[in-house]
Structures are given as structure tokens and as C-alpha cells.
Design a protein around this motif. Structure first.
Motif, PDB file in Angstrom:
ATOM      1  N   ALA A 195       1.323   4.557   7.164  1.00  0.00           N
ATOM      2  CA  ALA A 195       1.701   4.409   5.756  1.00  0.00           C
ATOM      3  C   ALA A 195       0.438   4.535   5.039  1.00  0.00           C
ATOM      4  O   ALA A 195       0.448   5.511   4.060  1.00  0.00           O
ATOM      5  CB  ALA A 195       2.598   3.346   5.525  1.00  0.00           C
ATOM      6  N   ILE A 217      -2.069   7.710   5.532  1.00  0.00           N
ATOM      7  CA  ILE A 217      -1.219   9.018   5.046  1.00  0.00           C
ATOM      8  C   ILE A 217      -1.236   9.178   3.601  1.00  0.00           C
ATOM      9  O   ILE A 217      -1.554  10.325   3.126  1.00  0.00           O
ATOM     10  CB  ILE A 217       0.244   9.253   5.640  1.00  0.00           C
ATOM     11  CG1 ILE A 217       0.158   9.342   7.236  1.00  0.00           C
ATOM     12  CG2 ILE A 217       0.920  10.273   5.106  1.00  0.00           C
ATOM     13  CD1 ILE A 217       1.555   9.474   7.958  1.00  0.00           C
ATOM     14  N   ALA A 218      -0.953   7.959   2.995  1.00  0.00           N
ATOM     15  CA  ALA A 218      -0.960   7.973   1.223  1.00  0.00           C
ATOM     16  C   ALA A 218      -2.271   8.285   0.874  1.00  0.00           C
ATOM     17  O   ALA A 218      -2.404   9.024   0.078  1.00  0.00           O
ATOM     18  CB  ALA A 218      -0.298   6.574   0.907  1.00  0.00           C
ATOM     19  N   CYS A 223      -3.318  11.902   1.449  1.00  0.00           N
ATOM     20  CA  CYS A 223      -2.411  12.885   0.608  1.00  0.00           C
ATOM     21  C   CYS A 223      -3.105  12.805  -0.720  1.00  0.00           C
ATOM     22  O   CYS A 223      -3.258  13.695  -1.628  1.00  0.00           O
ATOM     23  CB  CYS A 223      -0.903  12.435   0.726  1.00  0.00           C
ATOM     24  SG  CYS A 223      -0.239  13.030   2.156  1.00  0.00           S
ATOM     25  N   SER A 224      -3.102  11.570  -1.270  1.00  0.00           N
ATOM     26  CA  SER A 224      -3.722  11.318  -2.613  1.00  0.00           C
ATOM     27  C   SER A 224      -5.054  12.061  -2.873  1.00  0.00           C
ATOM     28  O   SER A 224      -5.343  12.266  -3.950  1.00  0.00           O
ATOM     29  CB  SER A 224      -3.507   9.943  -3.150  1.00  0.00           C
ATOM     30  OG  SER A 224      -4.363   9.351  -2.454  1.00  0.00           O
ATOM     31  N   VAL A 283       0.105   9.545  -6.714  1.00  0.00           N
ATOM     32  CA  VAL A 283       0.568  10.026  -5.438  1.00  0.00           C
ATOM     33  C   VAL A 283       0.517   8.877  -4.342  1.00  0.00           C
ATOM     34  O   VAL A 283       1.107   8.836  -3.448  1.00  0.00           O
ATOM     35  CB  VAL A 283      -0.259  11.140  -5.066  1.00  0.00           C
ATOM     36  CG1 VAL A 283      -0.047  11.785  -3.811  1.00  0.00           C
ATOM     37  CG2 VAL A 283       0.062  12.630  -6.041  1.00  0.00           C
ATOM     38  N   GLY A 285       3.201   6.178  -4.508  1.00  0.00           N
ATOM     39  CA  GLY A 285       4.310   6.985  -4.582  1.00  0.00           C
ATOM     40  C   GLY A 285       4.547   7.241  -2.800  1.00  0.00           C
ATOM     41  O   GLY A 285       5.656   7.036  -2.267  1.00  0.00           O
ATOM     42  N   MET A 286       3.475   7.810  -2.355  1.00  0.00           N
ATOM     43  CA  MET A 286       3.798   8.098  -0.762  1.00  0.00           C
ATOM     44  C   MET A 286       3.679   6.744  -0.194  1.00  0.00           C
ATOM     45  O   MET A 286       4.428   6.761   0.949  1.00  0.00           O
ATOM     46  CB  MET A 286       2.388   8.855  -0.537  1.00  0.00           C
ATOM     47  CG  MET A 286       2.567  10.441  -0.637  1.00  0.00           C
ATOM     48  SD  MET A 286       3.972  11.251   0.240  1.00  0.00           S
ATOM     49  CE  MET A 286       3.143  11.043   1.975  1.00  0.00           C
ATOM     50  N   ARG A 287       2.901   5.881  -0.408  1.00  0.00           N
ATOM     51  CA  ARG A 287       2.885   4.702   0.344  1.00  0.00           C
ATOM     52  C   ARG A 287       4.351   3.854   0.478  1.00  0.00           C
ATOM     53  O   ARG A 287       4.935   3.581   1.276  1.00  0.00           O
ATOM     54  CB  ARG A 287       1.844   3.850  -0.329  1.00  0.00           C
ATOM     55  CG  ARG A 287       1.852   2.350   0.415  1.00  0.00           C
ATOM     56  CD  ARG A 287       0.926   1.266  -0.405  1.00  0.00           C
ATOM     57  NE  ARG A 287       0.606   0.258   0.361  1.00  0.00           N
ATOM     58  CZ  ARG A 287       1.298  -1.131  -0.047  1.00  0.00           C
ATOM     59  NH1 ARG A 287       2.341  -0.710  -1.063  1.00  0.00           N
ATOM     60  NH2 ARG A 287       1.404  -1.948   0.559  1.00  0.00           N
ATOM     61  N   LEU A 332       7.339   5.472  -0.129  1.00  0.00           N
ATOM     62  CA  LEU A 332       8.213   6.197   0.902  1.00  0.00           C
ATOM     63  C   LEU A 332       7.993   5.847   2.218  1.00  0.00           C
ATOM     64  O   LEU A 332       9.229   5.719   2.755  1.00  0.00           O
ATOM     65  CB  LEU A 332       8.023   7.763   0.421  1.00  0.00           C
ATOM     66  CG  LEU A 332       8.776   8.746   1.138  1.00  0.00           C
ATOM     67  CD1 LEU A 332      10.412   8.507   1.123  1.00  0.00           C
ATOM     68  CD2 LEU A 332       8.226  10.154   0.757  1.00  0.00           C
ATOM     69  N   LEU A 333       6.544   5.803   2.515  1.00  0.00           N
ATOM     70  CA  LEU A 333       6.587   5.823   4.027  1.00  0.00           C
ATOM     71  C   LEU A 333       6.814   4.443   4.521  1.00  0.00           C
ATOM     72  O   LEU A 333       7.262   4.208   5.578  1.00  0.00           O
ATOM     73  CB  LEU A 333       5.054   6.059   4.305  1.00  0.00           C
ATOM     74  CG  LEU A 333       4.729   7.611   4.226  1.00  0.00           C
ATOM     75  CD1 LEU A 333       3.221   7.741   4.480  1.00  0.00           C
ATOM     76  CD2 LEU A 333       5.268   8.357   5.312  1.00  0.00           C
TER      77      LEU A 333
END
Length: 489
Positions: free
Chosen positions: A149, A152-153, A156-157, A180, A183-185, A187-188
Motif C-alpha cells: 500500500a 504504490i501510493a 502514484c503520488s 493522491v 487517498g491511494m493509501r 484505498l489500498l
């Protein structure tokens, strides 16, 4: 400690280290790229908001995440209570920041901060969404999912920020990077943890968790205020460019410090919590953790202080050379970081968040006084104040370890005397090697190689115990039946 816990702790240490190393490597790489695309003023503008957004994020967390980790056995109501509380506070604090945005901009005389504040406030409810899944994965020592997580976060950010900066969005690229990433963190972590709210808000759960978490909250608030006060005063009393230099130096220095504290906190608190009723095992694990972390961390930070100028010029470009003096002092200020983190983890593992709060009050009051005094002179004086504050905190953080475990400041430093001496010798070699070379890449290469050879060569020659412990720990990751906690000596 039984063999099952040993295997889990060894695996957790490995995955936690891997996750944090990967995340900070990505973040550092992105920082290097962004520093070449953006200006010191862009970094300075974002730094002006950190004191407000950092305090707001702590209010949202309220220490509940740490309370869930420390409690070990949690109910559905406990978890749902934390989730609903964090989300509710996140929305409320975000509204307050929205309304306060004009006042923040007026304080710094920077009108652009109105829009920036109103964009960045979205990190608060997004961060609240991740609180429970994050705490539960940490509690279970399941760091493989967290590794995925976080990395990937960060990737992406970072990609979003670099693209925006390349296309001329300036400071806005830094703001969107933060949103970003959070938010990505969130979600994952929801995906990987499999957690969903199954209970309901429970007043008894709230009181129980907040009883522990409130002290953590107050301690963290004091800590973050004393840290971000540096940015607030530099931004207010000097100029945005100077704050940009200081912020870049601080971010560079914080990467290894946060890596070390992340690993030690995530593994130390859950593992220490499980042996909190066995002082001999806790003390054994504490001493081992200190020896290994000091052996790895201290030479890195001392070395960074010595070669700060070539590191800055190579990584970020000559336009950032003004950050080098700040990086040297701030790196020295974090030399004893493992001692700070592990002493606090031992106290927290015993459920004594009240003691953590008392320590933070003393440390942070002293830190605020020193930083305010330093800010009256120059930006470099603020960095000197941060160094003095860190040295004072070393003395304070070990006070309750002495009372609870009979293992105070002098005993802890005595155990690390070999590492400190070797680091000083290696730093002298690095300085001598780089002092006579004017070409930055060559100076850095020669300094690092000569210092590393000196450090490890002397450690092998004199059979330093910390090196033996480090090698044993590395072998334990490959052979998890080996013990990672020494007996009381």
C-alpha cells in the motif's frame, strides 16, 4: 518470548523495513526530481501550511490508532468507534481550516495560501479513512500488505507530482502529491486489510481508547508544534526562499530518521506490548534493539552531516546549495533518534501514555523556548536550536526507562560507546577525504567509501558486539527459529 512471536517479529521487522525503505526511497527520488523542476519558494509555500495541516491531522487521529495497537485484543465496537470518531473530527477540522484559510494567508502575507489551504484540507478525511485498517495491520504485524500500500501510493503520488511540476503547475504539484498519496493509501489499506465497519459507536469503547489515546494525542501535538514551529517562525520572520532551503534540508534529514523510527515504532510497540509483563525479556529486547539501530543509524547521520554540501549539490543542483549548512546541523540533531524512539516505545508498551505526555511537556516547552530564541537571530540559529533541543531530549527520554527498567541514560550510552567512537573516527576520515577534493561527485564517493571501510573494518577488528547482533538479526530473517531477544545480562 515464544518461537511464534519471534518468527512474527523477525518477519515484521523485515517487511516493515522493506516497506519504509521503499517508500522513502521513492519519496526521496521524487523530491530530487521536483527540486530540479520547482523553486525554493514553492517548497517554502507548502511548508508554511505544514504546522496547520500537521496539527489538524493529529486531531483527527486523536491517538486512537496507537491505542488500538497497544490494546492488542480489540472488538468490532472498538474499531467502528475509532473509525466514526476520526471521520467526524476530520470533516469538522476540514471545515474549520476552510474558514481559517484567509487568516492563514494574511498571517504570512501570502494570498496564494488561501487556495492551497482549501485544497490540502482534503487530506484530513482521507487520512481518517485509513486509521483503523492501518492500526489493525500494525497490531497483527502484517507488514507485507502495508508495504504494498505504502509503496504504490508513493509511486502514484510521485508520478502525479512530477508530471504536474513538469507542466508548470509549480507549488500545486506538491499539494496534489499529498492528496493522491493519502487517498491511494487509504484505498489500498481497505483492500488489503479486508476490514469493514461491523460494530457501532460505543461510548465505553471511546472512553477506554481515548483514555490511552488522549495522552498520545497531547504528546504528539506538543511534539509536532515544536517541530513545525521552525517553519512557522522562519516563514513569518524571514522569507519564503529561506524557508524553502530549510524545508528541503529538513525533508532530506527526516527521510532516514523517519525510516528508523517507523521500523522501531511499528515493530517495537506491538512486540514490547506482548512482553510488557516480563521485564527481563523487555529489557533484553530493548538493549538489542538499541545496539543494532545505533550501529546502523548513527554513522549514516554523522556521515550525512559531514558530506552535506556535496549531497545537496549532486542530488538537488547548485541552486540548492544554501540548504547544506541546515542539513549538517539537522543531521547531527537526529544522531540519537533510535534512543528517542525506543525509550518512548518501551513506556508506551506498558500502557503508560501519561508518562509519555509528561515527557513531551518538558521536552517541547524547552524546544519551543530554544527555537523562539534562535529565530530572533537567523535561520541557521534555528537549526542550532533544534540541535540543542535534541540533546536535551536525550536526557529527558531516558528518565522513566531508568525508573521502570533500571536502564537509564548513562547505561544506554555506555552500551553504545563503541558505535559512537567508530562513527567519530569514520566521520573524521570522511571529512579528510572530502576536504581536499573540490569535485563534488568524486568527493562524495571517496568520503563514503573510505568512511564505510574504516567503520566496518574497525568493527570487525575489535569484534564490536553491535555488528555481531546485526549479523545475527539478518540470519534470523532467513532462519526464523533463531531468537531475536537476548536474555537479561
Amino acid at each position: 518470548m515464544n518461537s511464534f512471536l519471534e518468527r512474527r517479529a523477525a518477519s515484521a521487522t523485515w517487511w516493515s523495513a522493506l516497506e519504509i525503505a521503499a517508500r522513502y526511497s521513492v519519496q526521496l527520488l521524487v523530491l530530487i526530481v521536483l527540486a530540479r523542476l520547482l523553486t525554493p519558494a514553492d517548497f517554502g509555500l507548502i511548508a508554511m501550511l505544514l504546522v496547520f495541516t500537521s496539527v489538524a491531522a493529529l486531531l483527527v487521529d486523536a491517538g486512537f490508532g496507537t491505542a488500538l495497537v497497544q490494546k492488542q485484543q480489540t472488538t468490532d465496537d472498538d474499531e467502528t468507534t475509532v473509525f466514526l470518531s476520526g471521520l467526524g473530527v476530520g470533516v469538522v477540522v476540514a471545515v474549520v481550516l476552510w474558514l481559517a484559510a484567509p487568516a492563514i494567508a494574511a498571517f504570512y502575507a501570502q494570498p496564494a495560501l488561501i487556495s492551497l489551504t482549501r485544497l490540502l484540507l482534503f487530506v484530513l478525511p482521507l487520512g481518517a479513512l485509513a486509521a483503523v485498517p492501518d492500526a489493525l495491520l500494525t497490531q497483527r504485524l502484517e507488514f507485507r500488505s502495508r508495504a504494498s500500500a505504502e509503496v504504490i501510493a508513493s509511486l502514484c503520488s510521485g508520478v502525479v507530482a512530477v508530471i504536474l511540476a513538469w507542466r508548470g503547475f509549480g507549488v500545486w504539484s506538491l499539494a496534489w502529491q499529498a492528496i493522491v498519496a493519502i487517498g491511494m493509501r487509504a484505498l489500498l489499506l481497505w483492500m488489503f486489510s479486508g476490514w469493514r465497519p461491523r460494530g457501532c459507536f460505543n461510548v465505553a469503547s471511546f472512553r477506554s481508547l481515548f483514555g490511552f489515546g488522549s495522552y498520545i494525542l497531547m504528546a504528539n501535538l506538543l511534539n509536532i508544534i515544536s517541530l513545525r514551529l521552525q517553519s512557522l517562525l522562519i516563514g513569518k520572520l524571514f522569507d519564503v526562499r529561506a524557508l524553502g532551503y530549510y524545508t528541503l534540508a529538513q525533508n532530506t534529514q527526516l527521510a532516514p530518521a523517519q525510516f528508523m523510527s517507523g521500523v522501531l515504532n511499528r515493530v517495537g510497540l506491538p512486540v514490547f506490548s506482548q512482553v510488557a509483563d516480563q521485564p527481563a525479556k523487555m529489557l533484553g529486547g530493548f538493549r538489542l534493539s538499541l545496539r543494532v539501530s545505533f550501529f546502523v543509524f548513527v554513522p549514516c547521520m554523522v556521515g550525512l552531516a559531514v558530506v552535506a554540501k556535496p549531497v545537496i549539490t549532486i542530488a538537488y543542483g547548485y541552486s540548492w546549495v544554501g540548504a547544506a549548512p541546515f542539513l549538517s546541523l539537522l543531521s547531527l540533531a537526529t544522531v540519537f533518534w533510535p534512543l528517542h524512539v525506543l525509550n518512548l516505545a518501551v513506556i508506551g508498551a506498558q500502557g503508560r501514555s501519561d508518562l509519555l505526555f509528561k515527557l513531551e511537556v518538558v521536552k517541547d516547552v524547552a524546544s519551543v523556548i530554544l527555537i523562539v530564541i534562535g529565530s530572533q537571530f537567523s535561520v541557521i540559529a534555528v537549526a542550532w536550536a533544534a540541535l540543542a533541543s535534541s540533546l536535551f531530549s536525550v536526557c529527558i527520554n531516558t528518565w522513566y526507562s531508568h525508573k521502570l527498567l533500571g536502564y537509564g541514560l548513562f547505561a544506554q550510552l555506555h552500551d553504545q560507546s563503541a558505535t559512537l567512537l567508530l562513527s567519530a573516527v569514520a566521520a573524521s576520515v570522511a571529512w579528510s577525504a572530502s576536504h581536499w577534493l573540490t569535485h563534488a561527485p568524486l568527493a562524495l564517493l571517496v568520503a563514503v567509501l573510505s568512511a564505510a571501510a574504516t567503520y566496518f573494518g574497525l568493527a570487525v577488528l575489535f569484534r564490536v558486539k553491535a555488528l555481531h547482533d546485526l549479523l545475527s538479526l539478518l540470519r534470523s530473517w532467513r532462519s526464523p527459529t533463531m531468537s531475536i531477544v537476548e536474555p537479561l545480562e
